[in-house]
Design a protein around this motif. Structure first.
Motif, PDB file in Angstrom:
ATOM      1  N   ARG A 144      49.130  19.463  28.898  1.00 38.64           N
ATOM      2  CA  ARG A 144      48.759  20.711  29.552  1.00 38.64           C
ATOM      3  C   ARG A 144      47.811  21.522  28.667  1.00 38.64           C
ATOM      4  N   GLN A 145      47.947  21.348  27.328  1.00 35.63           N
ATOM      5  CA  GLN A 145      47.101  22.074  26.385  1.00 35.63           C
ATOM      6  C   GLN A 145      45.692  21.476  26.356  1.00 35.63           C
ATOM      7  N   SER A 146      44.719  22.306  26.037  1.00 36.39           N
ATOM      8  CA  SER A 146      43.340  21.828  25.924  1.00 36.39           C
ATOM      9  C   SER A 146      43.171  21.093  24.599  1.00 36.39           C
ATOM     10  N   PRO A 147      42.196  20.188  24.494  1.00 43.61           N
ATOM     11  CA  PRO A 147      41.970  19.506  23.208  1.00 43.61           C
ATOM     12  C   PRO A 147      41.607  20.485  22.105  1.00 43.61           C
ATOM     13  N   GLU A 148      40.893  21.581  22.456  1.00 49.01           N
ATOM     14  CA  GLU A 148      40.547  22.589  21.444  1.00 49.01           C
ATOM     15  C   GLU A 148      41.801  23.232  20.854  1.00 49.01           C
ATOM     16  N   GLU A 149      42.771  23.510  21.705  1.00 50.24           N
ATOM     17  CA  GLU A 149      44.003  24.130  21.228  1.00 50.24           C
ATOM     18  C   GLU A 149      44.754  23.203  20.280  1.00 50.24           C
ATOM     19  N   ILE A 150      44.816  21.931  20.637  1.00 50.52           N
ATOM     20  CA  ILE A 150      45.514  20.960  19.792  1.00 50.52           C
ATOM     21  C   ILE A 150      44.772  20.756  18.471  1.00 50.52           C
ATOM     22  N   LEU A 151      43.456  20.646  18.535  1.00 49.03           N
ATOM     23  CA  LEU A 151      42.673  20.466  17.312  1.00 49.03           C
ATOM     24  C   LEU A 151      42.800  21.677  16.396  1.00 49.03           C
ATOM     25  N   ASP A 152      42.852  22.854  16.978  1.00 47.98           N
ATOM     26  CA  ASP A 152      42.986  24.070  16.186  1.00 47.98           C
ATOM     27  C   ASP A 152      44.287  24.062  15.384  1.00 47.98           C
ATOM     28  N   ILE A 153      45.378  23.619  16.020  1.00 43.60           N
ATOM     29  CA  ILE A 153      46.673  23.563  15.340  1.00 43.60           C
ATOM     30  C   ILE A 153      46.674  22.489  14.254  1.00 43.60           C
ATOM     31  N   ILE A 154      46.151  21.313  14.572  1.00 41.69           N
ATOM     32  CA  ILE A 154      46.127  20.218  13.597  1.00 41.69           C
ATOM     33  C   ILE A 154      45.267  20.576  12.390  1.00 41.69           C
ATOM     34  N   CYS A 155      44.114  21.165  12.653  1.00 38.75           N
ATOM     35  CA  CYS A 155      43.236  21.555  11.548  1.00 38.75           C
ATOM     36  C   CYS A 155      43.877  22.642  10.682  1.00 38.75           C
ATOM     37  N   SER A 156      44.613  23.528  11.296  1.00 44.36           N
ATOM     38  CA  SER A 156      45.283  24.582  10.540  1.00 44.36           C
ATOM     39  C   SER A 156      46.328  23.999   9.600  1.00 44.36           C
ATOM     40  N   LEU A 157      47.000  22.935  10.054  1.00 41.41           N
ATOM     41  CA  LEU A 157      48.021  22.290   9.224  1.00 41.41           C
ATOM     42  C   LEU A 157      47.430  21.726   7.935  1.00 41.41           C
ATOM     43  N   HIS A 158      46.177  21.276   8.023  1.00 42.52           N
ATOM     44  CA  HIS A 158      45.533  20.631   6.867  1.00 42.52           C
ATOM     45  C   HIS A 158      44.405  21.468   6.269  1.00 42.52           C
TER      46      HIS A 158
END
Length: 315
Positions: A284-298
Motif C-alpha cells: 500500500r506504501q509508495s516506493p518513495e516512502e519505503i526507500l525513505d525509511i530504508i535510507c534513514s536506517l543506514h
C-alpha cells in the motif's frame, strides 16, 4: 436447509446465477447478524465461510460489468459478515488440514469450512481456501518450482527467484508462471471458469495452445473452459500484501521492490549492496516512502526521476 444446500446457494450467489428470491435469502443472513442475541445457524456459518475465504484473504472483490444479477455492495456486506462472525468467536474456519505424502510430494486438502496456510521450501506462502486440494514438493528442484492446484481457491505470495520460475498447474490445463509475485487462482472442476488475479508483480497464463495473456498488478483474467476464451480486465478494488525483510541485504530489498513496483533502483556505491535491513512494509506504501525509511536506517539518501520510475541511492 442443510449445510450442503447453503453452500450451493452461496455459490450461485457468487456465480451471478441466483434469482432475486435467493439473493434476498443470502443477504438476509448478513442482516441477521445485526440483531442482538441472534446466533447464526451452523449451516449458514459454514456455507458463508467456505465460499468467501479467498475473497476476504486477498480483498479482491470484483464487479463484473456485464452481469446484472451480481451486486458488489451485497458482496462486500457478506464479506463484512464473515469478519463479524470471526470477531465474535463463532469459529467457522479451522487452521488444520489433512496432509498426505508420496515421496517428495505433499498433498494438502481442506474441508468445506477449513483453510490452511502453507509455507513452501523456498519461503513462498500459500493461503488455501475451503474445499481445496493442492500438491507440491517438500523441496523444489534446482532449476524450477512447480505445484498443482487440483481444486478450489488459493492465494499465492511467491518468493522472488529470477533463475527459478514458479509455475502453478491446474486440472483444466491452465498454467500460471511467475518469477516472484502475489496472485489468486480460483479453479473449481465444477465451474466453467478459471480466474487469476494479480496483486503485485506479473504472471503469464497459458494452456497447451499457447499464451492466454500476461497480467500485471491489479489485472484479472477469466478463462471460459467451454469456449476456450480468456478475457483480461482491471480490478476495481486493489489488494495489498506485506513486504517483510528479516536481515535482508540492500541488494535483496532493491530486487524485491523493483519487481513489485516495476521500477529501477541503482546504487551509487556497490559496497552499499551488503547493508542489512530488518523491517516490514506494505505494498500500500509508495516506493518513495519505503526507500525513505530504508535510507534513514543506514544514513543514506536517494533521489528519483520525475515519472517515479527510476531511483538512485547514495551516501
Amino acid at each position: 436447509m442443510t449445510e450442503e444446500q447453503a453452500k450451493e446457494l452461496l455459490q450461485k450467489y457468487l456465480d451471478q446465477q441466483a434469482n432475486p428470491e435467493e439473493q434476498n435469502k443470502v443477504e438476509s443472513w448478513y442482516a441477521a447478524l445485526h440483531q442482538e442475541n441472534v446466533e447464526l445457524a451452523a449451516d449458514r456459518k459454514a456455507a458463508i465461510g467456505a465460499q468467501m475465504f479467498a475473497h476476504l484473504e486477498a480483498a479482491m472483490q470484483q464487479k463484473t460489468k456485464h452481469h446484472k444479477v451480481f451486486k458488489l455492495q451485497s458482496f462486500v456486506r457478506i464479506a463484512a459478515a464473515i469478519i463479524i462472525i470471526i470477531t465474535v468467536g463463532l469459529g467457522i474456519w479451522k487452521l488444520s488440514a489433512p496432509v498426505s505424502s508420496n515421496g517428495n510430494q505433499l498433498t494438502v486438502t481442506t474441508g468445506g469450512a477449513e483453510r490452511k496456510r502453507i509455507t513452501l521450501s523456498d519461503g513462498s506462502v500459500i493461503l488455501l481456501g475451503p474445499s481445496a486440494k493442492i500438491s507440491y514438493p517438500k523441496v523444489f528442484a534446482s532449476n524450477n518450482r512447480q505445484i498443482a492446484l487440483k481444486e478450489g481457491e488459493a492465494f499465492f505470495d511467491i518468493a522472488h527467484q529470477e533463475k527459478r520460475p514458479f509455475t502453478v498447474h491446474t486440472t483444466s490445463g491452465i498454467d500460471i508462471r511467475v518469477l516472484g509475485t502475489s496472485f489468486k487462482v480460483r479453479s473449481y472442476q465444477a465451474s466453467k471458469h478459471i480466474e487469476v488475479a494479480v496483486v503485485t508483480g506479473k504472471v503469464s497464463v497459458s494452456n497447451k495452445k499457447g499464451n492466454l495473456g500476461t497480467l500485471i498488478k491489479d489485472e484479472f483474467l477469466t478463462y471460459d473452459k467451454n469456449a476456450g476464451r480468456a478475457a483480461i480486465r482491471k480490478m476495481k478494488t486493489t489488494a495489498f500484501i506485506e513486504l517483510a525483510f528479516d536481515g535482508a541485504t540492500l541488494e535483496q530489498v532493491i530486487s524485491k521492490l523493483q519487481y513489485i513496483y516495476s521500477i529501477k533502483i541503482s546504487l551509487s556505491d556497490s559496497t552499499l549492496s551488503k547493508l542489512k535491513s530488518t523491517a516490514t512494509f506494505s505494498s500500500r506504501q509508495s516506493p518513495e516512502e519505503i526507500l525513505d525509511i530504508i535510507c534513514s536506517l543506514h544514513h543514506l539518501k536517494f533521489n528519483g526521476s520525475k515519472n517515479h520510475k527510476t531511483f538512485n541511492i547514495y551516501k
